[in-house]
Design a protein around this motif. Sequence first.
Motif, PDB file in Angstrom:
ATOM      1  N   GLY A   1       0.810  -1.216   0.000  1.00  0.00           N
ATOM      2  CA  GLY A   1       0.000   0.000   0.000  1.00  0.00           C
ATOM      3  C   GLY A   1       0.841   1.263   0.000  1.00  0.00           C
ATOM      4  O   GLY A   1       0.479   2.272  -0.616  1.00  0.00           O
ATOM      5  N   VAL A   2       1.970   1.238   0.709  1.00  0.00           N
ATOM      6  CA  VAL A   2       2.889   2.383   0.672  1.00  0.00           C
ATOM      7  C   VAL A   2       3.296   2.665  -0.764  1.00  0.00           C
ATOM      8  O   VAL A   2       3.229   3.798  -1.249  1.00  0.00           O
ATOM      9  CB  VAL A   2       4.135   2.101   1.538  1.00  0.00           C
ATOM     10  N   ALA A   3       3.712   1.614  -1.468  1.00  0.00           N
ATOM     11  CA  ALA A   3       4.168   1.786  -2.847  1.00  0.00           C
ATOM     12  C   ALA A   3       3.032   2.249  -3.749  1.00  0.00           C
ATOM     13  O   ALA A   3       3.209   3.139  -4.594  1.00  0.00           O
ATOM     14  CB  ALA A   3       4.761   0.478  -3.354  1.00  0.00           C
ATOM     15  N   ASP A   4       1.835   1.658  -3.578  1.00  0.00           N
ATOM     16  CA  ASP A   4       0.703   2.063  -4.407  1.00  0.00           C
ATOM     17  C   ASP A   4       0.380   3.541  -4.225  1.00  0.00           C
ATOM     18  O   ASP A   4       0.068   4.248  -5.182  1.00  0.00           O
ATOM     19  CB  ASP A   4      -0.530   1.229  -4.050  1.00  0.00           C
ATOM     20  N   SER A   5       0.438   4.021  -2.989  1.00  0.00           N
ATOM     21  CA  SER A   5       0.118   5.420  -2.719  1.00  0.00           C
ATOM     22  C   SER A   5       1.165   6.352  -3.324  1.00  0.00           C
ATOM     23  O   SER A   5       0.830   7.383  -3.914  1.00  0.00           O
ATOM     24  CB  SER A   5       0.025   5.650  -1.205  1.00  0.00           C
ATOM     25  N   LEU A   6       2.424   6.003  -3.174  1.00  0.00           N
ATOM     26  CA  LEU A   6       3.479   6.830  -3.768  1.00  0.00           C
ATOM     27  C   LEU A   6       3.347   6.846  -5.288  1.00  0.00           C
ATOM     28  O   LEU A   6       3.535   7.893  -5.923  1.00  0.00           O
ATOM     29  CB  LEU A   6       4.843   6.292  -3.355  1.00  0.00           C
ATOM     30  N   PHE A   7       3.002   5.716  -5.861  1.00  0.00           N
ATOM     31  CA  PHE A   7       2.837   5.649  -7.313  1.00  0.00           C
ATOM     32  C   PHE A   7       1.677   6.539  -7.756  1.00  0.00           C
ATOM     33  O   PHE A   7       1.801   7.321  -8.697  1.00  0.00           O
ATOM     34  CB  PHE A   7       2.579   4.207  -7.741  1.00  0.00           C
ATOM     35  N   ALA A   8       0.523   6.414  -7.063  1.00  0.00           N
ATOM     36  CA  ALA A   8      -0.645   7.212  -7.441  1.00  0.00           C
ATOM     37  C   ALA A   8      -0.369   8.704  -7.299  1.00  0.00           C
ATOM     38  O   ALA A   8      -0.920   9.522  -8.039  1.00  0.00           O
ATOM     39  CB  ALA A   8      -1.848   6.815  -6.586  1.00  0.00           C
ATOM     40  N   GLY A   9       0.496   9.057  -6.356  1.00  0.00           N
ATOM     41  CA  GLY A   9       0.857  10.460  -6.166  1.00  0.00           C
ATOM     42  C   GLY A   9       1.939  10.954  -7.101  1.00  0.00           C
ATOM     43  O   GLY A   9       2.364  12.112  -7.002  1.00  0.00           O
ATOM     44  N   GLY A  10       2.394  10.107  -7.998  1.00  0.00           N
ATOM     45  CA  GLY A  10       3.390  10.534  -8.972  1.00  0.00           C
ATOM     46  C   GLY A  10       4.812  10.529  -8.449  1.00  0.00           C
ATOM     47  O   GLY A  10       5.719  11.010  -9.135  1.00  0.00           O
ATOM     48  N   ARG A  11       5.045   9.970  -7.269  1.00  0.00           N
ATOM     49  CA  ARG A  11       6.403   9.918  -6.709  1.00  0.00           C
ATOM     50  C   ARG A  11       7.035   8.582  -7.136  1.00  0.00           C
ATOM     51  O   ARG A  11       7.168   7.654  -6.355  1.00  0.00           O
ATOM     52  CB  ARG A  11       6.343  10.059  -5.195  1.00  0.00           C
ATOM     53  N   TYR A  12       7.439   8.514  -8.404  1.00  0.00           N
ATOM     54  CA  TYR A  12       7.811   7.239  -9.005  1.00  0.00           C
ATOM     55  C   TYR A  12       9.111   6.683  -8.437  1.00  0.00           C
ATOM     56  O   TYR A  12       9.247   5.470  -8.257  1.00  0.00           O
ATOM     57  CB  TYR A  12       7.894   7.391 -10.525  1.00  0.00           C
ATOM     58  N   ASP A  13      10.083   7.547  -8.156  1.00  0.00           N
ATOM     59  CA  ASP A  13      11.333   7.050  -7.579  1.00  0.00           C
ATOM     60  C   ASP A  13      11.070   6.405  -6.221  1.00  0.00           C
ATOM     61  O   ASP A  13      11.548   5.305  -5.926  1.00  0.00           O
ATOM     62  CB  ASP A  13      12.343   8.189  -7.430  1.00  0.00           C
TER      63      ASP A  13
END
Length: 925
Positions: free
Chosen positions: A217-229
């Motif tokens: 979920g941490v990764a999914d949220s960062l991805f959805a927020g555009g924080r790809y790195d």
Amino acid sequence: MPFRRRVVHGVILLLCLGGVLTASAQGENPPTETPTCDPALTADDYISRGIEAYNAEDYETAIVETLCAQAADPENPVVYNNIAFYLGRLGRTDEALETYAEAIRLDPAYRSALVNRGDLYLSLEEYASAIADYDRAIEVEPSGYAHNRRGIAYFNLNDYAAAEADFAAAFALEPDEAVFVRNRAAARFQLERYDEAAEDFATAWRISPDWDVPAFGVADSLFAGGRYDAAQTAYREAVTRFGGSDSVNARLREIAVLRSAGLVQFAAESASEAISVETAPRLAALARLGDGDAHASSVLALDVNADGSRILTADFDGALNLWDGANPEGEPIFSVTTDASVATAALSPDGAFAVASLLDGRIVMVKDGEIVELLGVNDGRAAGLAFTPDGGLLATALFDGSVILWDLPTETQIGRFYIDNGEPMVNENSANPVAISPDGALLASVTDDRIIRLWDVETGENSAILESERAVFSLAFSPDASLLLAGGFSSIAAFDIASGETVDSAALTDIVGHLSYSPDGALVLASGGEIPLTLLDAATLDIVTRLGSGLLVGDFTPDSARLIAGGTDESVPRSAALIFEPFSASLAVSAKTLQPITAENAASLELLAEAPVNEARGVAWSAESEALFVGSANGVYRFPLDGEFGALTALPFGTFGVFEGRPVYWTNRSENGERMIRLYDLDDLNAPIRSLSLGDVRATAFTANDEAVTAVVTRSDGAGLVGVEVVRFPFDGGAPESLVTPEGLAAVLAQRDDGLIALAPSVRLGESLFETAAIQFIDAAGEVTEGIAAPHPYIDVAGALQRDAVRAIFFSADGNLLLTWAGGAIRLWREDNGGAWQPIANLELSGLATEVVLSPSGRLLAVLAREEIIVYTASDGGEHIQLTEAVRLAVEPIPSSGALRFNADETMMAISTSANTVQVWGVAK
């Protein structure tokens, strides 16, 4: 960024968690029979017996026992609550709701009955009724459970703000309950507050470190927020802890594509200069048109309109896509498919419509996403296409040597150019090239007599004839219309239009089927046949750089700052259209204080730096680790770790390697078809120290003092293989020294500091050569010494037992260890006092590996699989070494040779990926 509701690990689901009754269809269970009760037992006795039956999952008996409690104490609300709960377990929901109502009638403040009935309504998706019961229960006594359940109901009604408030209240009451903060994260995700969602998921993971859902979920949220790195790092942490999956691998690949869009912006800000002779060698593919799935087959045609606002791509399967030049990574403006392969295509200068020449001879126009056929079958041959600069006219060159001019607004023919007073002359070439000068005044066409004719577009008169020495397959006018380039068999000729004379030429290795100038006139783009997409200096026709081997066609944007190239991206693999720009990048890892990678901290490897490199093929460290060298489709990049990249040379296509911070070697097929070894000084990559044709180079290794390179080469006489030699090639200009002629081929080679050479030769059986797992040793004097006859077991190949061929050999830096890798097994060997090699470690690989690398000290072993790197640590137990898996790193699909190397002190490892990046990993103090 647009909100993404698709989530890899199902983090945002209907949050019906824990204690939810399963509701099945009414009537599946018969009514409970009237029980026979023992009057000696009390209501409490029967309540306890009902609970025991429930715990044994005998719900029918639980109801019977509790009905006896009801007979003993008919006004007890606990009895009705328990019966209702058991009825719910049996799916008899209507009876359960009636019974809950009786319990609540008897005690309106009975919190358990209110919560249980709310849970039943929740399972039935009657959310408003559930909320009403949870409201009354919370008024009686707030609890984390009730707030969480009411939050679930609000969540499923899409009232995420109310859900968040309830989940927050639940977590405040019970701060050790991971599911409550995880649910708040889900609500915040739906409210598009992705950073807060990521923090909540991280909190849930800290509370429950063995729970995988919040980790992803941490990764999914960062991805959805555009924080790809950050998302990439989070996915890799989760994968390291819980293991990967196809969906996670797909998301990591998606991140690589999405990150590339950011890299394009980075490149535009840091390197706004045009692609030139100076900047072309450092081109990198920093983005992909669309999502990479737009074409199912190779892109064969590509065009950019006059202002760069539209990009056209077409493929072998007949698909044509039009892209927004301002947002090339988005969805296509239109996508259509013809019923035949596309040979070439052109886009009108205003981008309003496209024209495609099909391999069955038809010419079609695509406008507003609709296909219109312009011309019937052209004898089954594709026609050449060219627009006038204003887009008003389209020239189509046909197989009979004629050229038709079309008025496209009306879709009518307005002229036809013939040869020899109107008599057509058949062009037997498979291609029918045509070009129109940038000022729209001249048209060039070709016939099979190697004659290039220039036509006056306004009058239709044949104004000049140019004679080519070879058949012509492509044409291109210079931006100032003073030169015409003609691409033929393995050559390009430049004609001065005023004089008709050939003024320059270039030699390539195959048919030149595509030619174009950069709009500023600085560069020429050429491709065709087996030729990689090649950039040449327009003034001299000298090769400046080559791009990826799978690229077939290309075109520049009007500002000459970008190159759009199409073909087949072999690294994914899928068809691709890529965007190239010159870039400036720094690995910048010197600010990090690093420590050696050990068994204790190997699991703490982190991505320290990353830089874009077009089609990276291999990495190597300088002696002091102050710079990283990366071989690529463009040449060799030099990345000092304390600043922007340094020297780069556009070396010919080949195999890259650096050893001990000394010369670079590059083996390649030269323009005359010979295999070469070329040696370069790392401080001056623009000129080789030595170049020598040795035959077909199979493997290489540097001597300990870096004064020579040892190579295994094969020699042929044109009719077939003549022999194999191990050759020492000195750097000081001396003649190569033949050390030994092993039996058969040898594909892998290693050399120890004392000069001992280990190689894996093949064996000859009759007229055939077979690779074998045997290891052969050659000492410093060139004498063959005792080897290892069978370091790896037999394998069953097509029903026959064969040795599994050795694919890698490594010596440790001190020479005490030897690694051999064959197929699914890795073995470590140690030399005893008698010079014999004894096995001391064996590792059976569970999946397909593409490379195995031993660190200099022998303490670390890296196995490269398709989408991950597994790092093992070696602990010396005396006679045997224990190899223990330390960490798995998820990476893009990686090249199969030279993709990973440890630096000398093992503080870092560098990886070249086929996602057009080079990465540096290490452990910070």
